[in-house]
Design an enzyme around this catalytic site. Structure first.
Site, PDB file in Angstrom:
ATOM      1  N   GLU A 129       0.844  -1.333   0.113  1.00 10.08           N
ATOM      2  CA  GLU A 129      -0.109  -0.118  -0.239  1.00 10.08           C
ATOM      3  C   GLU A 129       0.906   1.234  -0.093  1.00 10.08           C
ATOM      4  OE1 GLU A 129      -3.882   0.195   0.055  1.00 10.08           O
ATOM      5  OE2 GLU A 129      -2.632   2.128  -0.718  1.00 10.08           O
ATOM      6  N   GLY A 187      13.552  20.583   1.834  1.00  7.74           N
ATOM      7  CA  GLY A 187      13.620  19.133   2.257  1.00  7.74           C
ATOM      8  C   GLY A 187      12.437  18.303   1.389  1.00  7.74           C
ATOM      9  N   ASP A 201       9.594   8.331 -10.533  1.00  4.60           N
ATOM     10  CA  ASP A 201       9.039   7.939  -9.735  1.00  4.60           C
ATOM     11  C   ASP A 201       7.416   7.844  -9.882  1.00  4.60           C
ATOM     12  OD1 ASP A 201       8.626   7.930  -6.238  1.00  4.60           O
ATOM     13  OD2 ASP A 201       7.155   9.439  -7.014  1.00  4.60           O
ATOM     14  N   LYS A 205       4.999   4.276  -9.756  1.00  4.09           N
ATOM     15  CA  LYS A 205       3.513   4.407  -9.184  1.00  4.09           C
ATOM     16  C   LYS A 205       2.494   3.845 -10.150  1.00  4.09           C
ATOM     17  CE  LYS A 205       5.223   7.528  -5.593  1.00  4.09           C
ATOM     18  NZ  LYS A 205       5.373   9.175  -5.266  1.00  4.09           N
ATOM     19  N   GLY A 302       6.181  11.384   3.351  1.00  3.91           N
ATOM     20  CA  GLY A 302       6.202  11.801   4.909  1.00  3.91           C
ATOM     21  C   GLY A 302       6.089  10.555   5.820  1.00  3.91           C
TER      22      GLY A 302
HETATM   23  N1  HSE Z   1       9.689  11.278  -3.951  1.00  3.16           N
HETATM   24  C1  HSE Z   1       8.139  11.025  -3.764  1.00  3.16           C
HETATM   25  C2  HSE Z   1       7.347  12.258  -3.795  1.00  3.16           C
HETATM   26  C3  HSE Z   1       7.470  10.265  -2.781  1.00  3.16           C
HETATM   27  O1  HSE Z   1       7.817  13.410  -4.186  1.00  3.16           O
HETATM   28  O2  HSE Z   1       6.230  12.339  -3.899  1.00  3.16           O
HETATM   29  C4  HSE Z   1       8.069   9.028  -2.390  1.00  3.16           C
HETATM   30  O3  HSE Z   1       7.537   8.221  -3.467  1.00  3.16           O
END
Ligand code: HSE
Length: 436
Positions: A129, A187, A201, A205, A302
């Site tokens: 998840e 950050g 990324d 997903k 987070g």
């Molecule tokens: N680095 C990703 C983002 C979070 O900026 O959404 C982790 O997948």
């Protein structure tokens, strides 16, 4: 009943959050799971940090292989990331008959087919998840909540870093490089931000969501990726003038000829809820044939939001430990022998609308030439604006088109760029109405 022993591999941001949530909500969690769940052992290269985060009652090691081989560990939680050691650890855990919870989208998007096949053979669960959209329970929604539907499409803002940058560029009229530097200072962006800003990324997903939505294998290698690093504040402002916002969208859609699987900056009408998802937040729009459009919104990253998803998986696995493997929810929502290897459409075959910005000489007939080329390629125009001279008698023409197959748009763009009266490359952004 004997408590469930969790082995935590990686005590970074999410690992620390997972330890916190397991401890803080221990009573609620055991009331839900039907037995207590305890953090039994943790591995981290910096064992001192792991000790400080996890507390004295937890065994701390610096070698994660001791966790996957430990006879008393029931569930292995992989929060190391990457595909080298993480892949070896997950495969070893499965071979040892352990259930796995992971937040590792790259690992699943690139090696998921192998991992799920091994898990199937061994009758163990691999839950993930936290791999998609952090704390938003989108995997649960796709795999279980929407299981009655033929899912038609998914459109998601699934990278918080990019969304933060785009939101700031729009609100402040700032350029990409300045906002990226600010995101790094806060950050939100990594020192090497390539993975987030170039769409990798989001592609990982999206690959995972497409697999569950359509019952197809992971096909990350066929996912089209285009990031936000080339976007200018000017295009964001022009889009806004025309009633659109620019978002880095992950889009997957079932069509008669195959599955669209693409990540790129996209103009979407400003009235859409997705257009108003700002900052580091994530949101996913899913269209099912029975339910229609549904939208899921929340924190995509987070410590505690992602831990919320990790711990939910730990509880799920605990509840299903005693169920026969064939009575569990399949890893990819569809029974393993029912997966279909539908073709993934190359980007040239995708049909979309376009935003085109053309730098041209400001003289009679230029616009007529451009629109003639579009007409020759069967491209219908939705809107045109001409911006005043940008110097030396040059002007900018911004055109929104109706839907056209990408290869025809490419041909038209090449012909426009070849005009004497056009200077430099045409800026092209895809546009989606997202109206169901
Ligand atoms: N680095 C990703 C983002 C979070 O900026 O959404 C982790 O997948």
């Amino acid at each position: 009943m004997k408590p469930i022993n969790v082995g935590l591999m990686g005590v970074g941001t999410v690992g620390g959050g997972t330890a916190t949530v397991l401890k803080r909500n221990a009573e609620e969690i055991s009331r839900r799971a039907g037995r207590s769940i305890r953090l039994f052992i943790a591995a981290n290269r910096d064992a001192e940090r792991a000790r400080a985060v996890c507390g004295d009652e937890v065994i701390v090691v610096d070698d994660a292989f001791r966790i996957v081989d430990h006879p008393e560990v029931d569930i292995v939680v992989e929060l190391i990331g990457g595909t080298d050691i993480a892949r070896d650890l997950v495969l070893k855990a499965i071979a040892n008959g352990k259930h796995v919870v992971t937040a590792n989208k790259k690992l699943l998007a690139e090696h998921g087919n192998e991992i799920f096949a091994r898990a199937q053979e061994k009758g163990v669960m691999v839950a993930f998840e936290a791999a998609v959209a952090g704390g938003i329970p989108i995997i649960k929604a796709l795999r279980e909540g929407l299981t009655a539907n033929r899912i038609e499409s998914i459109a998601g803002i699934i990278n918080g870093t990019s969304n933060f940058i785009l939101s700031e560029m729009r609100e402040k009229g700032a350029n990409f490089a300045d906002v990226l530097a600010e995101a790094q200072r806060l950050g939100y962006a990594e020192a090497d931000p390539t993975f987030d800003i170039e769409g990798h990324d989001a592609g990982h997903k999206l690959t995972i969501m497409a697999a569950i939505a359509f019952g197809i294998p992971m096909r990350f290698e066929s996912c089209y990726l285009e990031g936000i690093s080339q976007l200018t504040a000017k295009d964001i402002a022009y889009a806004e003038e025309l009633g659109y916002r620019v978002k880095l969208l992950g889009l997957t859609r079932r069509t008669d000829s195959g599955v669209e699987l693409r990540v790129h900056p996209t103009l979407i009408p400003e009235s859409r809820l997705l257009a108003n998802v700002n900052g580091v937040k994530n949101a996913v729009l899913v269209n099912g044939d029975a339910v229609g459009p549904t939208l899921y919104y929340g924190a995509g990253a987070g410590a505690l939001p992602t831990a919320s998803a990790v711990v939910a998986d730990i509880v799920d696995v605990t509840r299903l430990l005693t169920a026969d493997p064939e009575h569990r929810v399949p890893h990819l929502a569809f029974q393993p022998d029912q997966l279909q290897d539908l073709p993934i459409l190359p980007i040239e075959e995708v049909v979309s609308s376009y935003y085109l910005r053309i730098q041209a000489i400001d003289r009679a007939g230029v616009l007529a030439n451009i629109t003639r080329i579009l007409a020759e390629h069967g491209i219908s125009i939705e809107a045109v604006i001409q911006k005043g001279a940008v110097g030396d008698g040059a002007a900018e023409v911004v055109i929104l088109t109706h839907r056209v197959r990408e290869k025809y748009a490419n041909q038209a763009i090449a012909d426009i760029e070849a005009l004497d009266s056009v200077a430099g490359p045409v800026v092209r952004l895809r546009m989606e109405e997202l109206n169901g």
